[in-house]
Design an enzyme around this catalytic site. Sequence first.
Site, PDB file in Angstrom:
ATOM      1  N   ARG A   1      -7.635   0.342  -9.044  1.00 54.92           N
ATOM      2  CA  ARG A   1      -8.398  -0.089  -8.069  1.00 54.92           C
ATOM      3  C   ARG A   1      -9.119   0.273  -7.708  1.00 54.92           C
ATOM      4  O   ARG A   1      -9.460   0.682  -7.018  1.00 54.92           O
ATOM      5  CB  ARG A   1      -7.018  -0.478  -7.158  1.00 54.92           C
ATOM      6  CG  ARG A   1      -5.665  -1.441  -7.975  1.00 54.92           C
ATOM      7  CD  ARG A   1      -4.789  -1.451  -7.153  1.00 54.92           C
ATOM      8  NE  ARG A   1      -3.585  -2.519  -7.268  1.00 54.92           N
ATOM      9  CZ  ARG A   1      -2.625  -1.965  -7.763  1.00 54.92           C
ATOM     10  NH1 ARG A   1      -2.166  -0.853  -8.258  1.00 54.92           N
ATOM     11  NH2 ARG A   1      -1.049  -2.837  -8.117  1.00 54.92           N
TER      12      ARG A   1
ATOM     13  N   GLU B   1      -2.558 -14.097 -13.406  1.00 54.63           N
ATOM     14  CA  GLU B   1      -2.201 -13.751 -11.878  1.00 54.63           C
ATOM     15  C   GLU B   1      -2.129 -14.662 -10.418  1.00 54.63           C
ATOM     16  O   GLU B   1      -0.645 -14.779  -9.665  1.00 54.63           O
ATOM     17  CB  GLU B   1      -2.986 -12.912 -10.545  1.00 54.63           C
ATOM     18  CG  GLU B   1      -3.184 -10.785 -11.117  1.00 54.63           C
ATOM     19  CD  GLU B   1      -4.062 -10.876 -10.581  1.00 54.63           C
ATOM     20  OE1 GLU B   1      -4.168  -9.469  -9.638  1.00 54.63           O
ATOM     21  OE2 GLU B   1      -5.940 -11.334 -10.566  1.00 54.63           O
TER      22      GLU B   1
ATOM     23  N   GLY C   1      -1.044  -9.761 -13.859  1.00 53.88           N
ATOM     24  CA  GLY C   1      -0.803  -8.745 -12.694  1.00 53.88           C
ATOM     25  C   GLY C   1       0.853  -9.132 -12.234  1.00 53.88           C
ATOM     26  O   GLY C   1       0.626 -10.241 -11.663  1.00 53.88           O
ATOM     27  N   THR C   2       1.477  -8.750 -12.646  1.00 59.58           N
ATOM     28  CA  THR C   2       2.608  -9.564 -12.545  1.00 59.58           C
ATOM     29  C   THR C   2       2.844  -9.498 -10.610  1.00 59.58           C
ATOM     30  O   THR C   2       4.327 -10.177 -10.673  1.00 59.58           O
ATOM     31  CB  THR C   2       4.213  -8.809 -13.149  1.00 59.58           C
ATOM     32  OG1 THR C   2       3.932  -7.539 -13.037  1.00 59.58           O
ATOM     33  CG2 THR C   2       3.491  -8.986 -14.815  1.00 59.58           C
ATOM     34  N   ASN C   3       3.032  -8.435  -9.486  1.00 57.41           N
ATOM     35  CA  ASN C   3       2.901  -8.563  -8.739  1.00 57.41           C
ATOM     36  C   ASN C   3       2.708  -9.822  -8.046  1.00 57.41           C
ATOM     37  O   ASN C   3       2.653 -10.364  -7.426  1.00 57.41           O
ATOM     38  CB  ASN C   3       2.219  -7.633  -7.378  1.00 57.41           C
ATOM     39  CG  ASN C   3       2.511  -6.266  -8.661  1.00 57.41           C
ATOM     40  OD1 ASN C   3       3.263  -6.523  -9.228  1.00 57.41           O
ATOM     41  ND2 ASN C   3       1.269  -5.184  -8.514  1.00 57.41           N
ATOM     42  N   ASP C   4       1.265 -10.510  -9.222  1.00 57.44           N
ATOM     43  CA  ASP C   4       0.907 -11.852  -7.956  1.00 57.44           C
ATOM     44  C   ASP C   4       1.117 -12.990  -8.637  1.00 57.44           C
ATOM     45  O   ASP C   4       2.009 -13.797  -7.814  1.00 57.44           O
ATOM     46  CB  ASP C   4      -0.703 -12.236  -8.181  1.00 57.44           C
ATOM     47  CG  ASP C   4      -1.576 -10.739  -6.269  1.00 57.44           C
ATOM     48  OD1 ASP C   4      -0.730 -11.329  -6.018  1.00 57.44           O
ATOM     49  OD2 ASP C   4      -2.385 -10.043  -6.901  1.00 57.44           O
TER      50      ASP C   4
ATOM     51  N   CYS D   1      -0.661  -4.847 -16.085  1.00 57.26           N
ATOM     52  CA  CYS D   1      -1.657  -3.786 -15.053  1.00 57.26           C
ATOM     53  C   CYS D   1      -0.247  -4.304 -13.113  1.00 57.26           C
ATOM     54  O   CYS D   1      -0.548  -3.065 -12.701  1.00 57.26           O
ATOM     55  CB  CYS D   1      -2.182  -3.461 -14.806  1.00 57.26           C
ATOM     56  SG  CYS D   1      -3.114  -5.417 -14.133  1.00 57.26           S
TER      57      CYS D   1
ATOM     58  N   HIS E   1       0.690  -0.905   0.067  1.00 55.82           N
ATOM     59  CA  HIS E   1       0.385  -0.222  -0.096  1.00 55.82           C
ATOM     60  C   HIS E   1       0.914   1.000  -0.070  1.00 55.82           C
ATOM     61  O   HIS E   1       0.151   2.009  -0.222  1.00 55.82           O
ATOM     62  CB  HIS E   1      -0.922  -0.012   1.313  1.00 55.82           C
ATOM     63  CG  HIS E   1      -1.660   1.182   1.558  1.00 55.82           C
ATOM     64  ND1 HIS E   1      -1.650   2.043   2.182  1.00 55.82           N
ATOM     65  CD2 HIS E   1      -2.955   1.725   0.764  1.00 55.82           C
ATOM     66  CE1 HIS E   1      -2.396   2.876   1.698  1.00 55.82           C
ATOM     67  NE2 HIS E   1      -3.679   2.754   1.349  1.00 55.82           N
TER      68      HIS E   1
HETATM   69  C1  PEP Z   1      -0.917  -7.202  -9.516  1.00 55.79           C
HETATM   70  O1  PEP Z   1      -1.194  -8.665  -8.724  1.00 55.79           O
HETATM   71  O2  PEP Z   1      -0.044  -7.170  -9.840  1.00 55.79           O
HETATM   72  C2  PEP Z   1      -1.678  -6.009  -9.837  1.00 55.79           C
HETATM   73  C3  PEP Z   1      -1.593  -5.325 -10.607  1.00 55.79           C
HETATM   74  O3  PEP Z   1      -2.739  -6.400  -8.433  1.00 55.79           O
HETATM   75  P1  PEP Z   1      -2.660  -6.263  -7.188  1.00 55.79           P
HETATM   76  O4  PEP Z   1      -1.025  -5.611  -7.247  1.00 55.79           O
HETATM   77  O5  PEP Z   1      -3.795  -4.880  -6.749  1.00 55.79           O
HETATM   78  O6  PEP Z   1      -2.699  -7.309  -6.583  1.00 55.79           O
HETATM   79 MG    MG Z   2      -3.142  -8.220  -7.703  1.00 54.57          MG
END
Ligand code: PEP
Ligand code: MG
Length: 788
Positions: free
Chosen positions: A525, A668, A690-693, A740, A430
């Site tokens: 988001r 993701e 969603g590359t973060n996940d 994203c 966050h």
């Molecule tokens: C992600 O997972 O890359 C993504 C964009 O979603 P969040 O960061 O909100 O999980």
């Molecule tokens: Mg995500």
Amino acid sequence: MAVLWLDEISAGDLEKVGGKGASLGELTGAGLPVPPGFVVTAGTYRSFIESAEIDEELFAAVDVDVEDSSALAAAADRAQELILETPFPDELREEILESYREVGDGEAFVAVRSSATAEDLPDASFAGQQETFLNVTEENLLERVRECWASLFTQRAIYYRQEQGFDHSAVNIAVVVQQMVDAEKSGVMFTSHPSTGDPTMIIEAAWGLGEAVVSGAVSPDNYVVEREDRSVDVSVAEKKVMHVKDEETGTTVEREVPDDKRNARVIDDEEIDRLLDLGERVENHYETPQDVEWAIAGGDVYMLQSRPITTIDDSESAADAASGSAAGGIDATQGITDGSGSAAAAESSDDAAGADTNGAESGSGGMLVDGLGSSPGTVSGAARIVTKLDDLDKVSDGDIIVTEMTMPDMVPAMKRAAGIVTDEGGMTSHAAIVSRELGVPAVVGTTNATTVLEDGRVVTLDGDKGAVLEGQEVEPEEETEPVEEVRPQSPVKPMTATEVKVNVSIPEAAERAAATGADGVGLLRMEHMILSLNQTPAKYIEENGEDAYITELVEGIRGVADEFYPRPVRTRTLDAPTDEFRQLEGGADEPEEHNPMLGYRGIRRSLDRPDVFAHELEAFRRLYEMGYDNVEIMFPLVNDAEDVYQAKRLMEEAGIDPEKRKWGVMIETPASALAVEEMADAGIDFASFGTNDLTQYTLAVDRNNEHVADRFDELHPSVLRLIGDVIETCREHDVNTSICGQAGSKPEMAQFLVNEGISSISANIDAVRDVQHEVKRVEQKLLLDSVR
Ligand code: PEP
Ligand code: MG
């Protein structure tokens, strides 16, 4: 006697009239120029609650676990309701109104200020916790007095007392009723240096009423006066706004300062002399340095308030602070706001004389803590350790927030801050996401900043390298224009075949995001809109109804959709893990999960609670009905085609035609990457990485765990292989692809994706420009290679 006049009161009357009342009485008695007035005593409040027999219920109501936020909110509501709904006995009503009529011929505008009996004790700055009302007249005086009483029971006040170990029933509240001074200029003054106690007076001054200075609405002029030889060091600030009394309504309004006064010095030498005399008289009277609120009206100087300075520290650190960053110890609750920054600048101008513009000589520059540079930029400011919500009040413009992890209700303070440092979290936490969107430099995942850094210490934060250094390495920025910073300087935007979009998490960032010239929003988001309601959807609906909830969503999305229209805004349905929801009111009902990242979030939660999900879909339907055909719907954390079919069916049930609207999914999980062909058959228009996940689930690296942050690698060959395969499959099925996640902002990733044939890349606000150029470079190279 329900009231005491100021000239009947002295410092020893604290129990009767509270800290503020006692101080004003004492000053009046000492012959200092205090506007006339009286105090509705603490005893009057006490007999009000006792004779109405609400006292026992009141104290029982606030005897709660203050860490339980819903219990705390309920306690505050009940206590305030008890006070506000109890009528005034006739005799009391008459006595207060008659006293009022004696102030300024009965037509005066008065200030009505709370004065709690535990306020301003030497080691507890309670100041500013209870209500103050300005420009009050007979009409609403009694109501205001009662509201002051009720403000003894705000959530913040209850929490604070409990933390400080004050017994609720032992704290009383008096109310000062005092003639308003229609100030032409006003400000605050420290009669001695607020960190060291040296005989250096610091005066801050701005046009109009004093709240503009105290509340931080304006950067005041700063005058540093050596009391011994009366030499003055003046820093004139640009004063954009002033608070004045509206002639018609009598209320305080904010006005623009006329052009000729904006950069003009507020007080002249003669006025400084008079303030200095006054300051010395007050300090001598109390025999201790004072923090004074003053005003000048009709050529007369008035004292509105005086309190002992509680921040002077005799320890060595104070001496260090004095030489490096004078105002490091100023507590914002003392009334200095921007002043902590401007005082620091003015003070250090002596030692830093001759230093180059980045002021490198003024700090020692040693590394204090390090972490991940998650939002670029280098800033200096006073560290403010925020361990609980109450601490947010001490964050002034230009301070650096130091906290374990930021939360949604910290966003207003994050906007004021010069920088953000957290103990926890990674590049997609966050703190990292929001600080980037706000354009505030940040370092996250330091593990120990809240224990190593001291409150008030001036530090320099390097949001590129991820370091927090000692001292002031850069001058405080005068005024930043976050929107202008991201606006492309060159008139021609790089034209690229691959669209370059932007990510938006907080609607407040929409304008800044649109100013980048991006081709649309690749990810909006929705959960941040909900988190900022501070209640879980269920709780919000329970209190305000379904329609209010849907309206909140519609308005939040619409703000962004408007800003970008007709460019597309890909809006994601709710995806908040249960641990984030738990922090909200109503969050106690959230399931306890061993690992919320693997738990009840994203589409799995929505499909499990179609009744709640229906509200989100209804918000989309209304937006389409209103003509926002640029809004697209994106489903998070899907695993397979079954998830997609179910979501599609609910969309249809909500009255949204999947054939007419653009909708798609996030990729993701490895499962979704492997199932993309079936999802294409289910009718998706796009798939967005969603590359973060995707990285955390492919590599089994918790994205928010700073201990494994060095293993979080979106460019890992396995992650890239999944992405490459999905792009290939989607191209065969005419499905658009996008990214994203945070990695879309990395040039290396952009290069890989363009080569693979992705349709669009969505980057963070601050990265859009670089990504546009990188995409263009790669596209040109591809073209060249094809003809060579
Ligand atoms: C992600 O997972 O890359 C993504 C964009 O979603 P969040 O960061 O909100 O999980
Ligand atoms: Mg995500």
